[in-house]
Design an enzyme around this catalytic site. Structure first.
Site, PDB file in Angstrom:
ATOM      1  CD  GLU A   1     -25.696 -10.031  -4.024  1.00 30.12           C
ATOM      2  OE1 GLU A   1     -24.702  -9.426  -4.455  1.00 30.12           O
ATOM      3  OE2 GLU A   1     -25.672 -10.706  -2.967  1.00 30.12           O
TER       4      GLU A   1
ATOM      5  CE  LYS B   1     -21.237  -9.304   3.533  1.00 29.74           C
ATOM      6  NZ  LYS B   1     -21.027  -8.997   2.088  1.00 29.74           N
TER       7      LYS B   1
ATOM      8  CG  HIS C   1     -22.407  -8.899   7.134  1.00 27.34           C
ATOM      9  ND1 HIS C   1     -21.754  -7.769   6.704  1.00 27.34           N
ATOM     10  CD2 HIS C   1     -23.696  -8.742   6.758  1.00 27.34           C
ATOM     11  CE1 HIS C   1     -22.610  -6.974   6.086  1.00 27.34           C
ATOM     12  NE2 HIS C   1     -23.801  -7.541   6.109  1.00 27.34           N
TER      13      HIS C   1
ATOM     14  CG  PHE D   1     -30.494  -3.644   8.358  1.00 34.13           C
ATOM     15  CD1 PHE D   1     -30.674  -4.729   7.522  1.00 34.13           C
ATOM     16  CD2 PHE D   1     -30.361  -3.893   9.715  1.00 34.13           C
ATOM     17  CE1 PHE D   1     -30.719  -6.020   8.011  1.00 34.13           C
ATOM     18  CE2 PHE D   1     -30.404  -5.186  10.226  1.00 34.13           C
ATOM     19  CZ  PHE D   1     -30.587  -6.250   9.370  1.00 34.13           C
TER      20      PHE D   1
END
Length: 410
Positions: free
Chosen positions: A312, A333, A338, A398
């Site tokens: 990121e 988070k 999460h 994902f």
């Protein structure tokens, strides 16, 4: 272009049973991560013994009949949607002008696996007739739409950890196209269950800090060792500005843009150079009619995984260059864990409140920042400047799903 604004927020999270309670706990630097007190931890020899469960259980809020007819993921969605709708003050809206776009990453897992156990242990006659409606991924969107009598549509995004943010980006498009006057957008997840924990642990994706759960989620720290599984739901009420102003609504912020891209790289790992993520950021900025230099705050995806956090950073650096080091970045988070399909919606609520209250929330557990991620990470509540302000909320999942939304101060 039609201006889209946020007029209501709701949440039930590991930090609190409402959006405001969650925000207050976040600003106070609290953690929602705790040791799990379930018999199945020992019975199943689950290797990870902590997670971020909701602070207020659904059974303490909903009626018994609602608990019996809804999977936990849909229960949490309904709680947060009711709060957001009440917060918006909406009433008397034609049902055909209300649309729901509600996300999840996994859906009714508790219902599915409980039904499988019932079938194996007690036979098919004991399987509940409501099993299919409860386990469907669209169950949350359906429950919210029936609660609010929303008849312009009830849509469901299932894009792993980008799901909640993608629903908000979709809501922006729905309103631009004139499909509704009001969109109820959000995301939910409730899979703190032995199977997902065991599966994520087998992938080496979860933090192993069983002895120190509150400090296990540590985005950007050199000692980060994986994410912490969380649960919860969050909802935003989105309207055209014209519709909101005509009824004298309180406006929290403007939803200025949203974008969705894909990596086409790997089923679990992000593109290490962050190409898809950076394109999502640029497209969200383009929709907002803004440039990189206009961004004054970012709520990062920042899961606390060794690979994800740095990917990121590369994505952000490719967009902002050296300027990225001047942007206050929050990685919430660390406090919430999460929430998978619900995480983007909750972080969008936090981003909206950051703009509304001119305060960037803190990132807890950052003791030794990774020198390969030289960002300006907010570690205590920080006042944001006056004047027009643009903020981003990032989510990546994902399968290479990327979703970014841009909010502008009202």
């Amino acid at each position: 272009m039609v201006e889209v604004v946020v007029t209501g927020i709701g949440a039930t999270s590991p930090l609190g049973g409402t959006a405001r309670d969650s925000w207050t706990a976040l600003l106070a630097g609290q953690s929602g991560v705790r040791t799990l007190e379930h018999d199945w931890i020992a019975e199943r020899e689950i290797p990870i013994t902590f997670a971020a469960e909701v602070a207020v259980k659904a059974e303490d809020v909903l009626e018994r009949r609602e608990i019996k007819r809804l999977d936990p993921s849909a229960q949490l969605a309904l709680i947060s949607a009711r709060e957001a709708w009440a917060d918006s003050g909406l009433e008397g809206i034609a049902p055909e002008r209300i649309l729901v776009d509600y996300a999840t990453g996994i859906g009714g897992l508790w219902t599915l696996l409980d039904a499988w156990d019932t079938l194996r242990e007690k036979g098919p006659r004991r399987v509940l007739p409501m099993t299919i409606p409860m386990l469907m991924p669209n169950a949350a969107a359906a429950a919210v739409s029936m609660e609010l009598e929303a008849r312009a549509g009830a849509r469901t995004v299932v894009s792993a950890c980008a799901s909640g943010t993608e629903s908000i980006a979709n809501a922006y498009e729905h309103l631009q196209l004139g499909l509704a006057d009001v969109v109820v957008a959000g995301g939910t997840e409730s899979v703190v269950h032995p199977l997902p924990i065991a599966a994520f642990a087998a992938m080496q994706a979860l933090s192993k800090r069983n002895d120190d759960p509150a400090r296990a989620s540590r985005p950007y720290d050199v000692d980060r060792d994986g994410f912490v599984l969380g649960e919860g739901a969050a909802t935003l009420i989105l309207e055209t500005r014209e519709h909101a102003e005509a009824r004298g609504a309180r406006i929290y912020a403007e939803l200025a843009g949203g974008a969705v891209t894909s990596d086409s790289y790997h089923i679990t790992a992000p593109d290490p150079e962050g190409g898809g993520a950076s394109r999502a950021v640029l497209q969200a900025l383009e929709q907002a009619g803004a440039g990189p230099e206009d961004v004054g705050h970012i709520n990062a995806h920042a899961t606390s995984t060794p690979v994800g956090d740095i990917a990121e950073y590369h994505a952000l650096y490719s967009v902002f260059g050296e300027y990225v080091k001047q942007i206050p970045i929050s990685a919430t988070k660390a406090a919430t864990g999460h929430l998978l399909g619900g995480t983007g919606a909750l972080e969008a609520v936090f981003t909206v409140l950051a703009l509304h209250e001119r305060t960037a929330p803190p990132t807890i557990n950052l003791d030794n920042q990774d020198p390969e991620i030289p960002l300006d990470v907010v570690t205590s509540p920080r006042t944001l400047p006056d004047g027009p302000l643009l903020a981003l909320s990032n989510s990546f999942g994902f399968g290479g799903h990327n979703a970014v939304v841009a909010f502008r101060s009202n």
